[in-house]
Design an enzyme around this catalytic site. Structure first.
Site, mmCIF file in Angstrom:
data_model
loop_
_atom_site.group_PDB
_atom_site.id
_atom_site.type_symbol
_atom_site.label_atom_id
_atom_site.label_comp_id
_atom_site.label_asym_id
_atom_site.label_seq_id
_atom_site.Cartn_x
_atom_site.Cartn_y
_atom_site.Cartn_z
ATOM 1 N N ASN A 1 53.847 43.158 47.373
ATOM 2 C CA ASN A 1 53.073 42.181 48.142
ATOM 3 C C ASN A 1 53.861 40.864 48.160
ATOM 4 O OD1 ASN A 1 51.317 39.899 48.516
ATOM 5 N ND2 ASN A 1 49.579 41.284 48.385
ATOM 6 N N GLU B 1 42.092 52.088 47.306
ATOM 7 C CA GLU B 1 42.908 51.312 46.375
ATOM 8 C C GLU B 1 41.991 50.864 45.248
ATOM 9 O OE1 GLU B 1 45.539 48.154 47.795
ATOM 10 O OE2 GLU B 1 45.371 47.179 45.833
ATOM 11 N N HIS C 1 48.764 40.107 53.038
ATOM 12 C CA HIS C 1 47.343 39.840 53.284
ATOM 13 C C HIS C 1 47.258 38.649 54.225
ATOM 14 C CE1 HIS C 1 43.134 38.923 51.306
ATOM 15 N NE2 HIS C 1 43.067 39.013 52.623
ATOM 16 N N GLU D 1 46.831 44.150 54.530
ATOM 17 C CA GLU D 1 45.599 43.938 53.760
ATOM 18 C C GLU D 1 44.776 42.875 54.477
ATOM 19 O OE1 GLU D 1 46.448 43.001 49.604
ATOM 20 O OE2 GLU D 1 44.583 41.866 49.598
ATOM 21 N N ARG E 1 45.062 36.211 55.571
ATOM 22 C CA ARG E 1 43.714 35.716 55.285
ATOM 23 C C ARG E 1 43.201 34.906 56.466
ATOM 24 N NH1 ARG E 1 42.772 35.960 49.316
ATOM 25 N NH2 ARG E 1 40.784 35.031 49.814
ATOM 26 N N HIS F 1 51.808 39.063 42.655
ATOM 27 C CA HIS F 1 51.964 37.781 41.967
ATOM 28 C C HIS F 1 52.905 37.834 40.763
ATOM 29 C CE1 HIS F 1 50.615 34.249 39.534
ATOM 30 N NE2 HIS F 1 50.725 33.690 40.725
ATOM 31 N N ARG G 1 46.299 30.901 54.394
ATOM 32 C CA ARG G 1 46.859 30.077 53.318
ATOM 33 C C ARG G 1 48.272 30.495 52.915
ATOM 34 N NH1 ARG G 1 42.990 31.798 48.318
ATOM 35 N NH2 ARG G 1 41.393 31.291 49.833
ATOM 36 N N HIS G 2 48.628 31.750 53.159
ATOM 37 C CA HIS G 2 50.032 32.132 52.875
ATOM 38 C C HIS G 2 50.679 32.791 54.099
ATOM 39 C CE1 HIS G 2 47.718 35.591 51.497
ATOM 40 N NE2 HIS G 2 47.434 35.064 50.327
ATOM 41 N N HIS H 1 46.300 44.984 41.815
ATOM 42 C CA HIS H 1 45.757 43.703 41.390
ATOM 43 C C HIS H 1 46.019 43.462 39.908
ATOM 44 C CE1 HIS H 1 43.592 39.990 41.661
ATOM 45 N NE2 HIS H 1 43.583 40.170 42.966
ATOM 46 N N GLY H 2 46.758 42.409 39.654
ATOM 47 C CA GLY H 2 47.015 41.990 38.272
ATOM 48 C C GLY H 2 48.014 42.856 37.528
ATOM 49 N N ARG I 1 55.843 23.288 51.113
ATOM 50 C CA ARG I 1 56.644 22.167 51.608
ATOM 51 C C ARG I 1 56.766 22.147 53.122
ATOM 52 N NH1 ARG I 1 59.913 19.465 47.698
ATOM 53 N NH2 ARG I 1 60.897 18.455 49.464
ATOM 54 N N THR J 1 42.095 34.442 44.674
ATOM 55 C CA THR J 1 42.651 35.727 45.080
ATOM 56 C C THR J 1 41.469 36.685 45.241
ATOM 57 O OG1 THR J 1 44.181 37.514 44.480
ATOM 58 C CG2 THR J 1 43.033 36.430 42.669
ATOM 59 N N THR J 2 41.721 37.893 45.752
ATOM 60 C CA THR J 2 40.636 38.853 45.930
ATOM 61 C C THR J 2 40.009 39.128 44.563
ATOM 62 O OG1 THR J 2 42.062 39.819 47.612
ATOM 63 C CG2 THR J 2 40.090 41.055 47.019
ATOM 64 N N HIS K 1 53.095 35.582 48.185
ATOM 65 C CA HIS K 1 53.384 34.326 47.494
ATOM 66 C C HIS K 1 54.784 33.781 47.767
ATOM 67 C CE1 HIS K 1 49.442 34.231 46.043
ATOM 68 N NE2 HIS K 1 49.551 35.405 45.437
HETATM 69 N N1 PXP Z 1 45.825 44.775 46.108
HETATM 70 C C1 PXP Z 1 44.917 43.971 46.694
HETATM 71 C C2 PXP Z 1 43.832 44.611 47.473
HETATM 72 C C3 PXP Z 1 44.991 42.578 46.569
HETATM 73 O O1 PXP Z 1 44.070 41.792 47.143
HETATM 74 C C4 PXP Z 1 46.065 42.015 45.852
HETATM 75 C C5 PXP Z 1 46.213 40.525 45.783
HETATM 76 O O2 PXP Z 1 46.595 40.041 47.007
HETATM 77 C C6 PXP Z 1 46.994 42.888 45.276
HETATM 78 C C7 PXP Z 1 46.842 44.260 45.406
HETATM 79 C C8 PXP Z 1 48.154 42.381 44.503
HETATM 80 O O3 PXP Z 1 47.663 41.742 43.363
HETATM 81 P P1 PXP Z 1 48.640 40.877 42.486
HETATM 82 O O4 PXP Z 1 49.133 39.761 43.340
HETATM 83 O O5 PXP Z 1 47.768 40.421 41.355
HETATM 84 O O6 PXP Z 1 49.749 41.788 42.050
#
Ligand code: PXP
Length: 241
Positions: A6, A151, A42, A69, A44, A214, A48-49, A190-191, A17, A99-100, A9
């Site tokens: 992903n 997912e 993603h 996403e 949004r 992230h 924002r990104h 996620h995470g 900037r 974040t989600t 970021h």
């Molecule tokens: N999967 C989904 C559905 C998410 O919303 C996110 C965060 O954008 C991720 C995966 C990736 O999560 P992370 O940035 O914590 O690795």
């Protein structure tokens, strides 16, 4: 089991900037050259990104799997239909969230997804994945809707105390087994990071793809993107050969 990176970021840093760098498309290319099987972004509602122009450039330049996403808004459905990615991962989206924050509540969205969202996406051949917490009822309802993949939200596992991680892993393992038994693909995200990924891979069966952002992008500030992606791939290869 595939690694999808992903790159949201990279765009966060660019937007901080108002410059044209770092470029999420260039980052996506480096990730793919390092061996990632695909790219997630993603878009949004508040942009924002990732921005609209990034989406079209990603579509043009990503060679592997492209995972869009998004929230199930009319605006996003229209863009997704136009872009025609390989995969569309539907997530809940709150304006104030950093974040989600969790999976979709299938009881709440079921009728809307059945009547509006799925028919719109099924006009294309995009694969549909639903971002869910590891709950039996949500998974069963996703299956009734005809989702191609789920997912699993791994954020609770990733963020809980060490003592509670085993409980969360057991929930994820049971959910993955059910998803597979129902004939859907099992994705996760996620995470996730280099420290918690081995426990997930060891415990949760049938994984098809992991989506990691992230922690991977953060680590790449120190290590570089190529080396970081390769480190994730080596972790995966330790389990899958
Ligand atoms: N999967 C989904 C559905 C998410 O919303 C996110 C965060 O954008 C991720 C995966 C990736 O999560 P992370 O940035 O914590 O690795």
């Amino acid at each position: 089991m595939k690694l999808l990176v992903n790159i949201d970021h990279i765009a966060t840093l660019r937007n901080a900037r108002g410059e044209g760098y770092p470029d999420p498309v260039e980052a996506a290319q480096i990730c793919e050259e390092a061996g990632a099987a695909g790219i997630v972004f993603h878009l949004r509602g508040d942009r924002r990104h990732i921005r609209d122009e990034d989406v079209y450039r990603l579509k043009e330049n990503v060679r592997g799997k492209l995972d869009f996403e998004m929230a199930a808004s009319e605006e996003m459905l229209e863009i997704c239909t136009k872009v025609d990615p390989h995969l569309c991962t539907l997530v809940p989206e709150g304006r104030e969230e950093l974040t989600t924050e969790g999976g979709l509540n299938m009881e709440t969205v079921y009728n809307d997804f059945k009547g509006r969202v799925f028919p719109a996406l099924r006009k294309t051949d995009v694969e549909i994945s639903l971002f869910l917490d590891p709950n039996t009822r949500d998974i069963e309802l996703a299956h009734e809707l005809g989702a191609d993949a789920i997912e699993l939200h791994t954020g609770t596992f990733a963020n809980t105390s060490a003592g509670k991680q085993q409980h969360e892993l057991t929930r994820l393992r049971k959910a993955a087994t059910l998803i597979n038994d129902l004939g859907m693909k099992v994705n996760a995200g996620h995470g996730l990071n280099l420290e918690n990924l081995p426990d997930l891979l060891e415990t949760v069966p049938h994984l098809n793809e992991v989506s990691i952002g992230h922690a991977l992008i953060s680590k790449s500030i120190y290590w570089g993107l190529e080396k970081t992606v390769k480190a994730y791939l080596e972790t995966i290869e330790d389990f899958y050969g």
